[in-house]
Write an enzyme that holds these catalytic residues in place. Sequence first.
Site, PDB file in Angstrom:
ATOM      1  N   ARG A 130       0.805  -1.261   0.000  1.00  0.00           N
ATOM      2  CA  ARG A 130       0.000   0.000   0.000  1.00  0.00           C
ATOM      3  C   ARG A 130       0.819   1.283   0.000  1.00  0.00           C
ATOM      4  NH1 ARG A 130      -4.342  -2.839  -1.514  1.00  0.00           N
ATOM      5  NH2 ARG A 130      -5.456  -3.884   0.177  1.00  0.00           N
ATOM      6  N   ASP A 133      -2.666  -6.427 -10.806  1.00  0.00           N
ATOM      7  CA  ASP A 133      -3.522  -7.084  -9.800  1.00  0.00           C
ATOM      8  C   ASP A 133      -4.427  -6.079  -9.112  1.00  0.00           C
ATOM      9  OD1 ASP A 133      -4.524  -9.216  -8.235  1.00  0.00           O
ATOM     10  OD2 ASP A 133      -3.286  -8.555  -6.574  1.00  0.00           O
ATOM     11  N   ASP A 140      -1.389 -12.914  -0.883  1.00  0.00           N
ATOM     12  CA  ASP A 140      -2.294 -11.842  -1.298  1.00  0.00           C
ATOM     13  C   ASP A 140      -2.687 -10.982  -0.084  1.00  0.00           C
ATOM     14  OD1 ASP A 140      -3.844 -10.115  -2.806  1.00  0.00           O
ATOM     15  OD2 ASP A 140      -5.462 -11.533  -3.162  1.00  0.00           O
TER      16      ASP A 140
HETATM   17 ZN    ZN Z   1      -5.882 -10.208  -7.224  1.00  0.00          ZN
END
Ligand code: ZN
Length: 451
Positions: free
Chosen positions: A68, A156, A319
């Site tokens: 982030r 992504d 993830d």
């Molecule tokens: Zn993803």
Amino acid sequence: MDILIRGGRILDPSRDVDQIGDLWVRDGVIAELVPHGPAPTGRRGLTVIDASGQVVCPGLIDVHCHLRDPGQEEKETIATGTRAAARGGFTSVCSMANTTPPVDNRAVIEYIRRKAAGEGVIRVFPLAAVTRGMGGRELTEMADLADAGAIAFSDDGKPLLDSGVMRHALEYSRLVGRPIMVHEEDTALSAGGVMNEGPVATRLGLKGWPGVAEEVMIARDLLLAELTGGRLHIAHVTTARGVEIIRQARDRGIRFTAEATPHHLTLTDEWVAGLRPDGRSAIPYDTATKVNPPLRSEADRQALVAAIREGVLDLISTDHAPHSEVDKLCEYGAAAFGISGLETALASLLGLVHAGELSLSLLIRRLTCDPARAFGLSGGTLKPGSPADICVFDPDARWTVDPARMASKGKNTPLAGLTLRGLVTVTLCDGRIVHLHEDHQSIVSGEEVPV
Ligand SMILES: [Zn+2]
């Protein structure tokens, strides 16, 4: 500066090592593995880690996490995200490109590398975007970004819907020698979906996100990988049918890699209804269970575990998707997608080992040397001469997940309050202790304890 890690079960799948022994670290490098012997006494500058009853393995590698930073520092920063990773036993992470601004130019890569070198406690390998502004239309300067340090390319968070763009990206991936990592989602099929399409969604009255939205894109990209010979990495596979398509592509000889996440390997859509495997009642519609792609059925989960076991899927990645409280403290439909996963990954996956679904050495392989190989990273091994990136964990220690104790700013875990079995006690990166669990301080002794 020497470190001796004594009496642990040394597990190094990269070299098929699985034995009780003592591991020496000298000047930040793995020096040697010797049979377990008596503790040396009176050596200056020696730090001793008592690893008896514990597993000593290469530092875990996560090719898919969201730090982030830049731009969403209220959710996570490189400082907090790398500390969370270290608590989870990770020593290398690949950070996703959907920051603000996205990683679509050299300056952002340089910012991340500089910040990781300054405030990060483990290795950070930035991913760069496939398309400018992650807009899905125009490719980034992939060669320039690879030259600046991009380890792979991914939009992504946003699927690459334009098949022509995807084809070109795969062609360029051959030139730059870096994979294109894809979030597979046909948004025309998943539109409005907030959880897995199926009986549970119907029961809860929530809009479903069908598996086929993922499967059609997996099939498309495997065909494009076959056509171009490009390097494809499929992120977070979640369905049995997706696994079946991938299995068929392997049989056809198509070259690619693919991953599954701890949450898709261990949780199902029943959790959204508040049904937990420990029998404790949980609140239905817990927004911490909302993730993209969504938690699927038990049959899907079992197919993913089998695929990890058989090598149909190459590796496990977290993830890790931290969010702030306001992103999740709302009704299910409005909540952000994502689970904060770095600090619970290993323990929740060890649940599969304790249940007899995976062997310990295979699990560690999928978290160390397999991701290293897929992304061309140097870690994932305890070979003498390698940087001392090491994870020490007690496979049996029980602990209760308490978001308040997590280093990540993202407290969004559906496992809050759950007791897990398996705890990372010490993590070393480059021969430095970057994590020593607060309840296990006494296992480290010596003149200098460099935490
Ligand atoms: Zn993803």
